[in-house]
Design an enzyme around this catalytic site. Structure first.
Site, PDB file in Angstrom:
ATOM      1  N   LYS A 106       1.681  -2.232   6.777  1.00  0.00           N
ATOM      2  CA  LYS A 106       2.096  -2.178   5.378  1.00  0.00           C
ATOM      3  C   LYS A 106       3.574  -1.806   5.253  1.00  0.00           C
ATOM      4  CE  LYS A 106      -1.590  -3.654   3.395  1.00  0.00           C
ATOM      5  NZ  LYS A 106      -1.614  -4.856   2.566  1.00  0.00           N
ATOM      6  N   TYR A 165      -2.641  -0.018  10.293  1.00  0.00           N
ATOM      7  CA  TYR A 165      -2.594  -0.317   8.861  1.00  0.00           C
ATOM      8  C   TYR A 165      -1.284   0.182   8.264  1.00  0.00           C
ATOM      9  CZ  TYR A 165      -3.840  -0.599   3.958  1.00  0.00           C
ATOM     10  OH  TYR A 165      -3.848  -0.906   2.611  1.00  0.00           O
ATOM     11  N   SER A 179       0.852  -1.183   0.000  1.00  0.00           N
ATOM     12  CA  SER A 179       0.000   0.000   0.000  1.00  0.00           C
ATOM     13  C   SER A 179       0.886   1.231   0.000  1.00  0.00           C
ATOM     14  CB  SER A 179      -0.880   0.011   1.254  1.00  0.00           C
ATOM     15  OG  SER A 179      -1.555   1.249   1.399  1.00  0.00           O
TER      16      SER A 179
END
Length: 86
Positions: free
Chosen positions: A61, A57, A44
């Site tokens: 990532k 998150y 990402s």
């Protein structure tokens, strides 16, 4: 400061631990076959720059990017390419 342990653990279980287990299985198979290959992980842009308001998150990532880069270096001698789509 508002992130819960449950939130952190769920995100890491999916994005980091899940990817690690899949990557390990793929690498074992490709090394055993001895013909090289390619692996593409799902990264990402948050793993490259960060993402406001979603620390687990973003951190997970970043871990995906790090694992991908490390695997690419370690398995290049086996003819295995490892990249991520961000």
């Amino acid at each position: 400061h508002e992130a819960t342990d449950d939130y952190w653990q769920r995100v890491f279980a999916t994005n980091v631990h899940g990817m690690f287990h899949a990557l390990r299985a793929q690498l074992r198979q490709l090394v055993a076959q001895g013909r090289g290959g390619a692996i593409v992980n799902i990264g990402s842009i948050a793993g490259l720059t960060g993402l406001p308001g979603n620390p687990a998150y973003s951190a997970s990532k970043h871990a995906v990017v790090g694992l991908t880069r490390n695997a690419a270096i370690d398995y290049a001698p086996h003819g295995i390419r490892v990249n991520s789509v961000n």
